[in-house]
Design a protein around this motif. Structure first.
Motif, PDB file in Angstrom:
ATOM      1  N   PHE A 254      11.671   3.048   3.492  1.00  0.00           N
ATOM      2  CA  PHE A 254      10.632   2.523   2.445  1.00  0.00           C
ATOM      3  C   PHE A 254      10.940   3.466   1.246  1.00  0.00           C
ATOM      4  N   GLU A 255      11.409   4.704   1.409  1.00  0.00           N
ATOM      5  CA  GLU A 255      11.716   5.539   0.020  1.00  0.00           C
ATOM      6  C   GLU A 255      13.217   5.110  -0.714  1.00  0.00           C
ATOM      7  N   ASP A 256      13.839   4.338   0.182  1.00  0.00           N
ATOM      8  CA  ASP A 256      15.016   3.616  -0.516  1.00  0.00           C
ATOM      9  C   ASP A 256      15.083   2.294  -1.136  1.00  0.00           C
ATOM     10  N   MET A 257      13.673   1.757  -0.794  1.00  0.00           N
ATOM     11  CA  MET A 257      13.645   0.263  -1.334  1.00  0.00           C
ATOM     12  C   MET A 257      13.458   0.311  -3.065  1.00  0.00           C
ATOM     13  N   GLU A 258      14.111  -0.521  -3.502  1.00  0.00           N
ATOM     14  CA  GLU A 258      14.129  -0.988  -5.075  1.00  0.00           C
ATOM     15  C   GLU A 258      12.915  -2.072  -5.358  1.00  0.00           C
ATOM     16  N   SER A 259      12.588  -2.972  -4.491  1.00  0.00           N
ATOM     17  CA  SER A 259      11.689  -3.560  -4.922  1.00  0.00           C
ATOM     18  C   SER A 259      10.049  -3.459  -4.383  1.00  0.00           C
ATOM     19  N   MET A 260       9.117  -4.073  -4.964  1.00  0.00           N
ATOM     20  CA  MET A 260       7.703  -3.894  -4.546  1.00  0.00           C
ATOM     21  C   MET A 260       7.576  -4.434  -3.439  1.00  0.00           C
TER      22      MET A 260
ATOM     23  N   PRO B 114       4.370   0.006  -5.189  1.00  0.00           N
ATOM     24  CA  PRO B 114       5.781   0.658  -5.348  1.00  0.00           C
ATOM     25  C   PRO B 114       5.792   1.433  -3.862  1.00  0.00           C
ATOM     26  N   PRO B 115       6.850   1.288  -3.177  1.00  0.00           N
ATOM     27  CA  PRO B 115       6.907   1.943  -2.088  1.00  0.00           C
ATOM     28  C   PRO B 115       6.899   3.412  -1.889  1.00  0.00           C
ATOM     29  N   THR B 116       7.121   3.972  -3.268  1.00  0.00           N
ATOM     30  CA  THR B 116       7.154   5.571  -3.360  1.00  0.00           C
ATOM     31  C   THR B 116       5.493   5.838  -3.325  1.00  0.00           C
TER      32      THR B 116
ATOM     33  N   PRO C 160       2.247   6.287   2.294  1.00  0.00           N
ATOM     34  CA  PRO C 160       2.162   7.703   3.048  1.00  0.00           C
ATOM     35  C   PRO C 160       3.016   8.335   3.345  1.00  0.00           C
ATOM     36  N   LEU C 161       3.214   9.599   3.405  1.00  0.00           N
ATOM     37  CA  LEU C 161       4.163  10.480   3.555  1.00  0.00           C
ATOM     38  C   LEU C 161       4.941  10.253   4.949  1.00  0.00           C
ATOM     39  N   PRO C 162       4.134  10.161   6.097  1.00  0.00           N
ATOM     40  CA  PRO C 162       4.694   9.738   7.291  1.00  0.00           C
ATOM     41  C   PRO C 162       5.643   8.503   7.406  1.00  0.00           C
ATOM     42  N   VAL C 163       5.401   7.554   6.547  1.00  0.00           N
ATOM     43  CA  VAL C 163       6.074   6.271   6.461  1.00  0.00           C
ATOM     44  C   VAL C 163       7.293   6.334   5.884  1.00  0.00           C
ATOM     45  N   MET C 164       7.585   7.173   4.909  1.00  0.00           N
ATOM     46  CA  MET C 164       8.680   6.928   4.031  1.00  0.00           C
ATOM     47  C   MET C 164      10.164   7.114   4.732  1.00  0.00           C
ATOM     48  N   ASP C 165      10.318   7.923   5.843  1.00  0.00           N
ATOM     49  CA  ASP C 165      11.524   8.095   6.473  1.00  0.00           C
ATOM     50  C   ASP C 165      11.294   7.566   7.942  1.00  0.00           C
ATOM     51  N   LYS C 166      12.158   6.498   8.263  1.00  0.00           N
ATOM     52  CA  LYS C 166      12.053   5.670   9.366  1.00  0.00           C
ATOM     53  C   LYS C 166      12.728   6.585  10.554  1.00  0.00           C
ATOM     54  N   LYS C 167      13.284   7.273  10.539  1.00  0.00           N
ATOM     55  CA  LYS C 167      13.884   8.251  11.492  1.00  0.00           C
ATOM     56  C   LYS C 167      13.148   9.442  11.890  1.00  0.00           C
TER      57      LYS C 167
END
Length: 478
Positions: free
Chosen positions: A161-167, A177-179, A182-189
């Motif tokens: 989600f932190e790499d998404m360019e669209s809303m 905005p995906p930025t 929540p912090l735990p959601v930003m990195d799928k790995k």
């Protein structure tokens, strides 16, 4: 025969534990003595947390009857966890057998079990015991809507989600905005993300979800949840918006007012901006210098609760060392307009004071509700957990706040010039943004209070919850 009991199983963090206890006490009062409350208490993994929980329980036990606390046996904490969500989820899961044994040993009928939002692994225990299970959601309805939507988003969005360019489009909300996720959601790995999605999926198995919000605060989001728009048309569990659930106990009149309150007594009405960042918020020397310069240049009166970084390997902020954290001469230059407080402060009593006209907050949902209860407009400065999402909903959806640019990539850093701008926008009498935020905060103060009064929307939702639990108790007794 003893009345049926509702079993609460909270996470030990104060924002979860105290909110659940206050909701439980409201449910008891609404039942008119037809229900009792049993709280299962985990032994927290650190001495500091154990001491804090013990203090909360002592105060609750001293305040009157009605709640039974059952202390579960200690378990060995999990190791090698990447973050908080993974640790809490695994720690809760390790209590499954103890929870099952405790509930099975109760001598009165069990009407329902209410689990913390991080406790969904224990839905299996509730099903084994054939007991209705509810989730208590300590964040807002917008966050719950996001969590209901997340399992589908997980499949639809192929990048982090932190790499998404669209809303991202969430029913009932403006484009997100995906930025702001929540912090735990930003990195799928990240294992925390995996646990987040796990809990999101399991919410759908609950008999109902109790949310600490009022319907008037988040009408369109609650409507989207009820209509199944967050779950692709599949009916979500019934939502009970029973908030604001707040512990509003103040110091007794016989006690000496807190020093912060005595200082506020000397200030003009609505002239002071409060800066306070929750139980886990602290400032490094670099950030504290920026805050100091921004406040000084803003020209506004301020009450700044400043905490220092925790000792390495711990999470508890330390009392501030002014010599290490503040610019030379700052206290002397601002002594006529500001108070810097180096320890924990009574946030509710401060927000209730007529001299406070604005609040720079970390944006925890409990702090937001306290601010709305007293009609204080905000500047959100998110630090962790879901606070970036709260900041988005406060500014773009709810409205009682002025936005501030927070650099998430620099550990949520804010420059002095940006803090100065935001404080002026919030507090200046000729600021259009500040005027709109103040008007919205005033409206929401009235709405929150009306919601919990007899006949209000939250009062009605609590009654509906009691009736549904009572039906479950009747079924269990047959």
């Amino acid at each position: 025969m003893a009345p049926p009991t509702v079993v609460f199983f909270p996470f030990w963090g104060a924002g979860h534990l105290m909110s659940m206890l206050d909701a439980g006490k409201r449910l008891l009062a609404r039942s008119g003595g037809a229900l009792s409350l049993t709280v299962l208490v985990m032994q927290p993994p650190t001495e500091n947390d154990r001491s804090e929980v013990a203090g909360h329980i002592r105060r609750e036990e001293a305040s009157g009857p009605g709640i039974r606390f059952h202390h579960l046996p200690a378990v060995e904490p999990p190791t090698d966890c990447v973050g908080v969500e993974e640790f809490i989820s695994l720690f809760v899961e390790l209590h499954a057998d103890h929870v099952k044994a405790a509930i099975s040993a109760l001598t009165c009928p069990v009407a329902a079990v209410v689990l913390d939002l991080f406790g969904t692994t224990l839905l299996d225990v509730c099903r084994e015991l054939d007991v209705p299970a509810y989730v208590y959601f300590t964040a807002n309805a917008a966050s719950y809507a996001l969590m209901l939507r997340l399992p589908a988003l997980h499949e639809e969005v192929t990048v982090d989600f932190e790499d998404m360019e669209s809303m991202v489009y969430l029913p009932g909300l403006p484009p997100v905005p995906p930025t702001s996720f929540p912090l735990p959601v930003m990195d799928k790995k990240n294992p925390n993300y995996t646990w987040f999605v796990y809990h999101c999926r399991r919410f759908m198995e609950a008999d109902g979800v109790i949310i600490n919000t009022a319907s008037v605060l988040e009408q369109s989001v609650l409507a989207a949840i009820a209509d199944g728009r967050c779950t692709h048309g599949v009916p979500a569990p019934t939502v009970y918006p029973v908030g604001p659930v707040l512990s509003l106990t103040m110091s007794s009149p016989a006690e000496q007012p807190h020093e912060c309150v005595r200082w506020l007594d000397l200030q003009p009405p609505a002239s002071v901006v409060l800066l306070c960042f929750g139980s886990g918020g602290f400032s490094t020397a670099t950030q504290a210098h920026e805050i100091a310069h921004g406040l000084e240049r803003s020209g506004h009166r301020f009450l700044w609760v400043l905490r220092g970084p925790p000792v390495a390997g711990t999470q508890q902020p330390l009392d501030a060392n002014f010599g290490e954290l503040l610019p030379e001469g700052f206290l002397e230059r601002t002594k006529e307009k500001g108070l810097v407080w180096p320890r924990k402060a009574p946030q509710k009593e401060i927000l209730a004071h007529a001299a406070v006209g604005g609040f720079v907050t970390h944006g925890g949902w409990n702090s937001i509700l306290e601010s709305l209860w007293y009609g204080v407009p905000m500047v959100p400065w998110p630090l962790y957990a879901e606070q970036h999402f709260n900041a988005f909903t406060l500014v773009a959806y709810m409205g009682p706040a002025v936005a501030m640019e927070v650099d998430r990539k620099r550990n949520n850093f804010v420059d002095a010039s940006e803090l100065e701008r935001a404080v002026k926008a919030l507090m200046d009498s000729d600021s259009d943004d500040g005027r709109k935020a103040r008007e919205k905060a005033t409206d929401m103060k009235a709405a929150c209070r009306k919601a919990v009064e007899e006949g209000g929307s939250s009062y009605y939702a609590l009654g509906r919850l009691y009736e549904d639990i009572r039906k479950g108790a009747v079924r269990m007794s047959q």
